[in-house]
Design a protein around this motif. Structure first.
Motif, PDB file in Angstrom:
ATOM      1  N   THR A 128      77.732  43.233 -33.622  1.00 45.89           N
ATOM      2  CA  THR A 128      78.372  41.958 -33.327  1.00 45.89           C
ATOM      3  C   THR A 128      77.416  41.170 -32.456  1.00 45.89           C
ATOM      4  O   THR A 128      76.353  41.658 -32.070  1.00 45.89           O
ATOM      5  N   ALA A 129      77.793  39.963 -32.113  1.00 41.98           N
ATOM      6  CA  ALA A 129      76.900  39.118 -31.325  1.00 41.98           C
ATOM      7  C   ALA A 129      76.659  39.683 -29.937  1.00 41.98           C
ATOM      8  O   ALA A 129      75.616  39.461 -29.337  1.00 41.98           O
ATOM      9  N   SER A 130      77.631  40.424 -29.403  1.00 40.89           N
ATOM     10  CA  SER A 130      77.528  40.855 -28.013  1.00 40.89           C
ATOM     11  C   SER A 130      77.335  42.352 -27.809  1.00 40.89           C
ATOM     12  O   SER A 130      76.976  42.780 -26.726  1.00 40.89           O
ATOM     13  N   ASN A 131      77.591  43.148 -28.831  1.00 44.22           N
ATOM     14  CA  ASN A 131      77.483  44.588 -28.596  1.00 44.22           C
ATOM     15  C   ASN A 131      77.266  45.356 -29.888  1.00 44.22           C
ATOM     16  O   ASN A 131      77.260  44.790 -30.975  1.00 44.22           O
ATOM     17  N   ILE A 132      77.072  46.650 -29.741  1.00 39.29           N
ATOM     18  CA  ILE A 132      76.952  47.545 -30.884  1.00 39.29           C
ATOM     19  C   ILE A 132      78.175  48.446 -30.877  1.00 39.29           C
ATOM     20  O   ILE A 132      78.505  49.037 -29.862  1.00 39.29           O
ATOM     21  N   ARG A 133      78.873  48.560 -32.011  1.00 41.64           N
ATOM     22  CA  ARG A 133      80.041  49.429 -32.071  1.00 41.64           C
ATOM     23  C   ARG A 133      79.899  50.393 -33.235  1.00 41.64           C
ATOM     24  O   ARG A 133      79.666  49.983 -34.365  1.00 41.64           O
ATOM     25  N   ARG A 134      80.036  51.653 -32.944  1.00 40.86           N
ATOM     26  CA  ARG A 134      79.939  52.656 -33.996  1.00 40.86           C
ATOM     27  C   ARG A 134      81.284  52.815 -34.697  1.00 40.86           C
ATOM     28  O   ARG A 134      82.327  52.696 -34.083  1.00 40.86           O
ATOM     29  N   ALA A 135      81.232  53.113 -35.985  1.00 38.78           N
ATOM     30  CA  ALA A 135      82.462  53.360 -36.733  1.00 38.78           C
ATOM     31  C   ALA A 135      83.134  54.621 -36.201  1.00 38.78           C
ATOM     32  O   ALA A 135      82.480  55.508 -35.650  1.00 38.78           O
ATOM     33  N   ASP A 136      84.443  54.717 -36.384  1.00 33.30           N
ATOM     34  CA  ASP A 136      85.194  55.840 -35.826  1.00 33.30           C
ATOM     35  C   ASP A 136      84.734  57.189 -36.367  1.00 33.30           C
ATOM     36  O   ASP A 136      84.735  58.185 -35.650  1.00 33.30           O
ATOM     37  N   ILE A 137      84.346  57.236 -37.641  1.00 29.37           N
ATOM     38  CA  ILE A 137      83.922  58.520 -38.195  1.00 29.37           C
ATOM     39  C   ILE A 137      82.628  58.997 -37.541  1.00 29.37           C
ATOM     40  O   ILE A 137      82.415  60.191 -37.357  1.00 29.37           O
TER      41      ILE A 137
END
Length: 252
Positions: free
Chosen positions: A186-195
């Motif tokens: 995203t523009a502000s962060n990195i998010r890993r998928a739940d799996i």
């Protein structure tokens, strides 16, 4: 605070995960796993959902399925309720067997469908239970290369090739391919998928010698949470997957 509404998949397909309370076992032996699959198959016949992949581990299980007329909430409530009652009676225990309600992720693209299916069938390999996915008895892997039982294998095999012999060959090759961790930017962060978050948590707990969240020390909890956040996991993911309360996660 009321629970957040479950996201509805535009395709009706979901990756579903159930886990034992405090990460405790939900299957003690083969009889437990056979009973769960019997209940699962019977419910499948009654509610007409489609099953594309499953994997039963010691303290959790994964499913890739498509709801039709009956919602996944009704389906999973029935399966977990019947099995939980049977399990408690057989093992002379009381109380909840599963941690909170089941987890679900929407699967709305072909690419993500393949990623989730591979993740589920390779779960025993990632957890160091077996060296090859085909060696694990309690998943739908063998149904894809031998004869299907409760798994609707045609949907994925037809993606690979209309010739079933070729499709099964491609299936074996596809399962051996190493996927990189799925990361949403995203523009502000990195998010890993739940799996992916689940795998990271499992690995970090193992490295820190944590067998159960229920027995974690304060020092271990702080080290674990800092490590998970440094790897891109959100507070929601940490709380949801580990079962730790908000007060133990926020602020670290």
């Amino acid at each position: 605070m009321p629970r957040a509404a479950r996201k509805v998949s535009s395709t009706g397909i979901y990756h579903i995960m159930i886990r034992g309370i405090n990460r405790n076992a939900i299957f003690y032996d083969e009889e437990d796993k056979n009973k769960f699959l019997d209940i699962f198959e019977k419910t499948k016949g009654e509610t007409k959902f489609e099953l594309y992949a499953y994997c039963l581990m010691g303290n959790h299980a994964h499913f890739l399925l498509k709801e039709n007329e009956i919602s996944i909430s009704v389906i999973m409530k029935k399966i977990c309720g019947i099995y939980g009652g049977w399990f408690n009676h057989r093992h002379h225990r009381v109380g909840h067997l599963f941690q909170d309600r089941f987890k679900s992720e929407c699967v709305e693209t072909q690419t993500y469908y393949i990623t989730v299916l591979k993740y589920i069938l390779n779960n025993p390999v990632k957890c160091n239970v077996v060296e090859e996915a085909e060696d694990y008895k309690w998943s739908s892997y063998r149904e894809y290369i031998e004869k299907n039982s409760i798994t609707d294998t045609a949907f994925f095999l037809n993606m690979l090739d209309t010739n079933q012999k070729k499709a099964k060959k491609y299936f074996i090759e596809e399962l051996k391919k190493q996927d990189k961790g799925i990361v949403y930017l995203t523009a502000s962060n990195i998010r890993r998928a739940d799996i992916e978050a689940e795998k990271i948590i499992y690995d970090d707990m193992k490295k820190l010698g944590i067998e159960s969240i229920g027995e974690i020390t304060i020092e271990q909890r702080i080290v674990l949470i800092k490590s998970l956040k440094a790897k891109g996991l959100t507070n929601r993911q940490i709380m949801s997957i580990t079962g730790l309360p908000k007060s133990k996660v926020i602020g670290i």
